[in-house]
Design a protein around this motif. Structure first.
Motif, PDB file in Angstrom:
ATOM      1  N   ALA A 209       0.474  -1.731  -0.109  1.00  0.00           N
ATOM      2  CA  ALA A 209       0.046  -0.292   0.188  1.00  0.00           C
ATOM      3  C   ALA A 209       1.154   0.760   0.018  1.00  0.00           C
ATOM      4  CB  ALA A 209      -0.493  -0.025   1.590  1.00  0.00           C
ATOM      5  N   VAL A 210       1.059   1.991  -0.968  1.00  0.00           N
ATOM      6  CA  VAL A 210       1.399   3.598  -1.419  1.00  0.00           C
ATOM      7  C   VAL A 210       0.662   4.258   0.146  1.00  0.00           C
ATOM      8  CG1 VAL A 210       2.102   5.262  -2.790  1.00  0.00           C
ATOM      9  CG2 VAL A 210       2.529   2.720  -3.798  1.00  0.00           C
ATOM     10  N   ILE A 211       1.159   4.861   0.485  1.00  0.00           N
ATOM     11  CA  ILE A 211       0.502   5.901   1.083  1.00  0.00           C
ATOM     12  C   ILE A 211       0.880   7.169   0.935  1.00  0.00           C
ATOM     13  CG2 ILE A 211       0.013   6.727   3.373  1.00  0.00           C
ATOM     14  CD1 ILE A 211       1.965   4.588   5.302  1.00  0.00           C
ATOM     15  N   GLU A 344       3.677   6.309  -6.664  1.00  0.00           N
ATOM     16  CA  GLU A 344       4.206   6.807  -5.712  1.00  0.00           C
ATOM     17  C   GLU A 344       4.476   7.943  -5.723  1.00  0.00           C
ATOM     18  OE1 GLU A 344       5.818   1.836  -6.137  1.00  0.00           O
ATOM     19  OE2 GLU A 344       5.014   3.569  -6.865  1.00  0.00           O
ATOM     20  N   THR A 345       4.129   8.605  -7.275  1.00  0.00           N
ATOM     21  CA  THR A 345       4.541   9.613  -7.590  1.00  0.00           C
ATOM     22  C   THR A 345       3.494  10.466  -7.939  1.00  0.00           C
ATOM     23  OG1 THR A 345       5.481   9.738  -9.570  1.00  0.00           O
ATOM     24  CG2 THR A 345       7.151   8.822  -7.747  1.00  0.00           C
ATOM     25  N   ALA A 346       3.702  11.887  -8.016  1.00  0.00           N
ATOM     26  CA  ALA A 346       3.022  12.651  -9.335  1.00  0.00           C
ATOM     27  C   ALA A 346       3.509  12.392 -10.669  1.00  0.00           C
ATOM     28  CB  ALA A 346       2.790  14.105  -9.225  1.00  0.00           C
ATOM     29  N   LEU A 347       3.215  13.590 -11.917  1.00  0.00           N
ATOM     30  CA  LEU A 347       4.310  13.029 -12.678  1.00  0.00           C
ATOM     31  C   LEU A 347       5.667  13.715 -12.817  1.00  0.00           C
ATOM     32  CD1 LEU A 347       3.409  13.512 -15.851  1.00  0.00           C
ATOM     33  CD2 LEU A 347       3.654  15.902 -15.359  1.00  0.00           C
ATOM     34  N   GLN A 348       6.087  13.296 -13.193  1.00  0.00           N
ATOM     35  CA  GLN A 348       6.921  13.189 -13.156  1.00  0.00           C
ATOM     36  C   GLN A 348       8.444  13.492 -14.173  1.00  0.00           C
ATOM     37  OE1 GLN A 348       9.817   9.459 -11.139  1.00  0.00           O
ATOM     38  NE2 GLN A 348       7.920   9.078 -10.736  1.00  0.00           N
ATOM     39  N   ILE A 349       8.145  13.167 -15.785  1.00  0.00           N
ATOM     40  CA  ILE A 349       8.668  13.551 -16.616  1.00  0.00           C
ATOM     41  C   ILE A 349       7.414  14.131 -17.669  1.00  0.00           C
ATOM     42  CG2 ILE A 349      10.185  12.731 -18.797  1.00  0.00           C
ATOM     43  CD1 ILE A 349      11.471  10.853 -16.482  1.00  0.00           C
ATOM     44  N   PHE A 403       5.455   9.471  -2.043  1.00  0.00           N
ATOM     45  CA  PHE A 403       4.738   8.961  -1.043  1.00  0.00           C
ATOM     46  C   PHE A 403       5.432   8.977  -0.250  1.00  0.00           C
ATOM     47  CE2 PHE A 403       7.441   5.946  -2.806  1.00  0.00           C
ATOM     48  CZ  PHE A 403       7.547   5.517  -2.114  1.00  0.00           C
ATOM     49  N   LYS A 404       4.786   8.699   1.083  1.00  0.00           N
ATOM     50  CA  LYS A 404       5.354   8.988   2.664  1.00  0.00           C
ATOM     51  C   LYS A 404       5.548   7.373   2.808  1.00  0.00           C
ATOM     52  CE  LYS A 404       2.690   9.915   5.855  1.00  0.00           C
ATOM     53  NZ  LYS A 404       1.960  10.688   7.169  1.00  0.00           N
ATOM     54  N   GLY A 405       5.438   6.700   2.335  1.00  0.00           N
ATOM     55  CA  GLY A 405       5.830   5.203   3.080  1.00  0.00           C
ATOM     56  C   GLY A 405       5.009   3.939   1.959  1.00  0.00           C
ATOM     57  N   TYR A 406       5.046   2.548   2.560  1.00  0.00           N
ATOM     58  CA  TYR A 406       4.495   2.222   2.477  1.00  0.00           C
ATOM     59  C   TYR A 406       4.131   0.991   3.800  1.00  0.00           C
ATOM     60  CZ  TYR A 406       7.137   1.031  -2.416  1.00  0.00           C
ATOM     61  OH  TYR A 406       7.078   1.279  -3.645  1.00  0.00           O
ATOM     62  N   GLY A 408       3.429  -0.183   6.945  1.00  0.00           N
ATOM     63  CA  GLY A 408       4.078  -1.458   7.308  1.00  0.00           C
ATOM     64  C   GLY A 408       4.579  -2.240   7.393  1.00  0.00           C
ATOM     65  N   ASP A 409       5.620  -1.567   6.000  1.00  0.00           N
ATOM     66  CA  ASP A 409       6.869  -2.021   5.491  1.00  0.00           C
ATOM     67  C   ASP A 409       7.453  -0.715   5.174  1.00  0.00           C
ATOM     68  OD1 ASP A 409       8.501  -3.877   4.154  1.00  0.00           O
ATOM     69  OD2 ASP A 409       7.357  -3.991   2.703  1.00  0.00           O
ATOM     70  N   GLU A 410       8.033  -0.514   6.438  1.00  0.00           N
ATOM     71  CA  GLU A 410       9.783   0.726   6.667  1.00  0.00           C
ATOM     72  C   GLU A 410      10.572  -0.107   5.732  1.00  0.00           C
ATOM     73  OE1 GLU A 410      10.243   1.854  10.083  1.00  0.00           O
ATOM     74  OE2 GLU A 410       8.246   2.750  10.593  1.00  0.00           O
ATOM     75  N   LYS A 411      10.857  -1.776   5.787  1.00  0.00           N
ATOM     76  CA  LYS A 411      11.652  -1.588   5.121  1.00  0.00           C
ATOM     77  C   LYS A 411      11.993  -1.469   3.762  1.00  0.00           C
ATOM     78  CE  LYS A 411      15.344  -6.009   5.032  1.00  0.00           C
ATOM     79  NZ  LYS A 411      15.072  -7.366   5.058  1.00  0.00           N
ATOM     80  N   GLN A 412      11.180  -1.940   3.230  1.00  0.00           N
ATOM     81  CA  GLN A 412      10.716  -1.770   1.307  1.00  0.00           C
ATOM     82  C   GLN A 412      10.796  -0.330   0.996  1.00  0.00           C
ATOM     83  OE1 GLN A 412       8.021  -3.875  -0.266  1.00  0.00           O
ATOM     84  NE2 GLN A 412       8.630  -3.171  -2.476  1.00  0.00           N
ATOM     85  N   TYR A 413      10.168   0.723   2.726  1.00  0.00           N
ATOM     86  CA  TYR A 413      10.237   2.458   2.020  1.00  0.00           C
ATOM     87  C   TYR A 413      11.638   2.798   1.554  1.00  0.00           C
ATOM     88  CZ  TYR A 413       8.579   7.284   2.126  1.00  0.00           C
ATOM     89  OH  TYR A 413       9.039   8.210   1.535  1.00  0.00           O
ATOM     90  N   GLU A 414      12.783   2.489   2.621  1.00  0.00           N
ATOM     91  CA  GLU A 414      13.987   2.333   2.799  1.00  0.00           C
ATOM     92  C   GLU A 414      14.860   2.205   1.947  1.00  0.00           C
ATOM     93  OE1 GLU A 414      15.096   1.142   6.628  1.00  0.00           O
ATOM     94  OE2 GLU A 414      14.217   2.156   7.948  1.00  0.00           O
ATOM     95  N   GLU A 415      14.206   1.510   0.889  1.00  0.00           N
ATOM     96  CA  GLU A 415      15.167  -0.026   0.303  1.00  0.00           C
ATOM     97  C   GLU A 415      15.244   1.501  -1.088  1.00  0.00           C
ATOM     98  OE1 GLU A 415      16.043  -1.578  -3.399  1.00  0.00           O
ATOM     99  OE2 GLU A 415      14.536  -1.468  -2.735  1.00  0.00           O
ATOM    100  N   VAL A 416      14.184   1.954  -1.029  1.00  0.00           N
ATOM    101  CA  VAL A 416      13.442   3.160  -2.807  1.00  0.00           C
ATOM    102  C   VAL A 416      14.258   4.242  -1.981  1.00  0.00           C
ATOM    103  CG1 VAL A 416      11.712   1.598  -3.412  1.00  0.00           C
ATOM    104  CG2 VAL A 416      11.361   3.386  -1.995  1.00  0.00           C
ATOM    105  N   TRP A 417      14.928   4.471  -1.356  1.00  0.00           N
ATOM    106  CA  TRP A 417      14.930   5.843  -0.736  1.00  0.00           C
ATOM    107  C   TRP A 417      16.998   5.554  -0.269  1.00  0.00           C
ATOM    108  CZ3 TRP A 417      14.089  10.810  -1.541  1.00  0.00           C
ATOM    109  CH2 TRP A 417      13.289  10.975  -1.301  1.00  0.00           C
TER     110      TRP A 417
END
Length: 550
Positions: A209-211, A344-349, A403-406, A408-417
């Motif tokens: 879940a993308v927040i 996870e984002t708005a329009l990037q490109i 997005f501000k996180g996944y 219940g999955d902080e580990k995956q959020y840290e990985e993409v950052w």
């Protein structure tokens, strides 16, 4: 009097008038439903907010005052059921206008909306309830959706609300709304509160879940203003199911920020001619759809329809075949401008309204973000070199729209950052002028005999062949080469699968690309696997192939 969006968005321009940076402002308690929609109702109560056309042709027009009245009533109704701030509610409403009433009402309460595709299974719904702990499900009574919900919530204490005809013990949405009070006092919410959960499936494992928080809508001002080309009072149509993040991009936030009207076409089955008829009759000014829709549109006699009011057309979601884009321009005179972003984002490109669409390019980075291409070593990729699309923050603050996180999955959020940089995991090549050319997801890029092959390049060539209606290029496991190129192809009417056609298609690619890129395997199919958002899923094809090989 200033326009509403100007309170939150400012373009910084260079000597030649080009936008070099965008500054955004977020007030501590910003809430789109109150600060934009209710303000529109105050300043322009009779203005058209939404035109809803059902599959049967029923046309319903909602003014901004109507939207305020209905969302206030819905907010009161939801609170009477025990739904309050920070609670989450799943929405399976297809393109019913009740989706817009419900999501804005949830915003007003400070609750979290979970837009969900009606194509999910009861198991998918159950999984989402487990992860989100949602308190209620609002669904439309069609296509067995209510039954899937009933089966999924059997183990949970969840409020069930049905839109349309009554279903078993579900609460009727219309009756709930009718009995609710019309007066709503503003409920204080924080800009950093959770506002949306978008479930997105990876290539393996459970959906995540993308927040997005309450500041997220502001990021879509650029989407609407500079990409869609929306003007105040204009009518915009984006083709998307309400369960897709594309609805947030094109049927909700940015368009209303700009004071435009939204056209919602609630069709049951897609027919290109019906869509063209609607665009003509309603006088649509700006239009956005995934590439697949354009593939069907160019097969119609477009000149039979009056598209004189149509000024700008855009696309995103998957690579746009050059051949399709060229044929659409040939038939209409309109250039399809491409864009790129993620759930996870708005329009990037994108190619903005005043930019030049370079054939095959997804455009240039949005001035909202500092976007770069990084090679495998983490260095900036040179023009012509493959790299991962990344967003590099200008400060310690998370860029708006990211997005501000996944959940219940902080580990995956840290990985993409990792490394303080947001990693999209999408690959592209940049040219000397700053245009980006999409290659595919990192796991979609085919590694064959030491070569790296972007599937979209091969797909683009195949789409130029008169027999090909749609295709997906993937890597097929090979003992000697790692992977070989495989093409799964849907043929146009009038063409039949044969070994002769396979050889013809292979030769067609060989003449137009490096020899190692041609598809050694070609499979003719009636359909291609798709995600719940309608995108072709190369991952599903690979998974099927790996299972068969194994």
């Amino acid at each position: 009097m200033s326009e509403i969006y100007e309170d939150y968005y400012k373009e910084i321009t260079g000597k030649n008038g080009e936008i070099i940076k965008i500054e955004t402002s977020v007030t501590p308690h910003f809430n789109f439903a109150y600060d934009v929609m209710d303000r529109l109702a105050l300043e322009n109560p009779d203005g058209t907010a939404m035109v809803h056309v059902s599959a049967e042709g029923a046309r319903t027009v909602f003014s901004y005052a109507d939207i305020k009245r209905l969302t206030d009533k819905a907010a009161n109704a939801f609170m009477s059921l025990g739904i309050n701030r920070h609670d989450s509610v799943m929405l399976l409403l297809k393109r019913r206008y009740e989706f817009w009433i419900s999501i804005l009402a949830l915003h007003k309460i400070g609750a979290v909306a979970i837009p969900t595709s009606h194509m999910v299974s009861s198991e998918d719904i159950e999984e989402r309830i487990k992860i989100s702990g949602c308190k209620a499900v609002i669904c439309v009574n069609s296509e067995h959706i209510c039954k899937k919900v009933a089966d999924a919530v059997d183990k949970f204490d969840v409020v069930k609300i049905a839109v349309g005809e009554k279903y078993e013990d579900f609460i009727e949405f219309s009756g709930l709304l009718e009995g609710a009070a019309a007066n709503l006092f503003r409920i204080t919410t924080d800009a950093e509160d959770d506002m949306l959960y978008y479930f997105t499936s990876g290539t393996s494992g459970s959906p995540k879940a993308v927040i997005h928080d309450f500041s997220y809508p502001i990021a879509h001002i650029y989407t609407a203003k500079k990409w869609h080309g929306i003007k105040k009072g204009g009518l915009h149509l984006t083709v998307a199911d309400s369960g897709w993040a594309k609805t947030a991009w094109g049927k909700l936030y940015g368009q209303w920020f700009l004071g435009a009207s939204i056209l919602v076409y609630d069709y049951e089955q897609f027919y290109a001619a019906d869509l063209l008829k609607l665009i003509s009759e309603e006088g649509v000014n700006t239009f956005c759809a995934p590439p697949t829709v354009y593939k069907y549109l160019i097969l119609e006699k477009i000149n039979d329809f009056n598209l004189n009011n149509l000024c700008y057309v855009t696309t995103a979601g998957e690579p746009m075949p050059k051949e399709v884009s060229a044929k659409f321009t040939e038939k209409t005179g309109l250039v399809i401008r491409e864009g790129f972003g993620q759930t996870e984002t708005a329009l990037q490109i994108c190619t903005p309204e005043d930019g030049v669409q370079v054939p095959g390019s997804i455009g240039r980075p949005s001035p909202l973000y500092n976007i770069a291409l990084l090679d495998d070593a983490g260095n900036l990729a040179k023009p012509g070199e493959e790299g991962e699309i990344v967003i590099i923050p200008d400060s310690e603050r998370r860029p708006i729209g990211i997005f501000k996180g996944y959940l219940g999955d902080e580990k995956q959020y840290e990985e993409v950052w990792r490394g303080g940089v947001y990693h999209t995991k999408d690959k592209a090549i940049g040219d000397q002028k700053g245009n980006f050319f999409f290659l595919g997801r990192g796991d979609d890029v085919i590694k064959s005999s030491g070569y790296r092959i972007g599937p979209s390049e091969v797909e683009d060539i195949l789409m130029k062949h008169p027999a090909v209606f749609e295709c997906a290029v993937t890597g097929f496991p090979s003992k000697n080469r790692g992977n070989v190129v495989k093409a799964s192809i849907i043929l146009k009417k009038g063409y039949e699968a044969s070994q002769k056609l396979i050889t013809e298609l292979q030769d067609f690619v060989k003449k137009r690309a490096a020899i190692y890129k041609y598809p050694r395997i070609i499979k003719f199919v009636d359909d291609l696997p798709r995600s719940s958002s309608g995108k072709i899923s190369r991952a599903m094809i690979r998974k099927q192939d790996e299972a068969n090989v194994g």
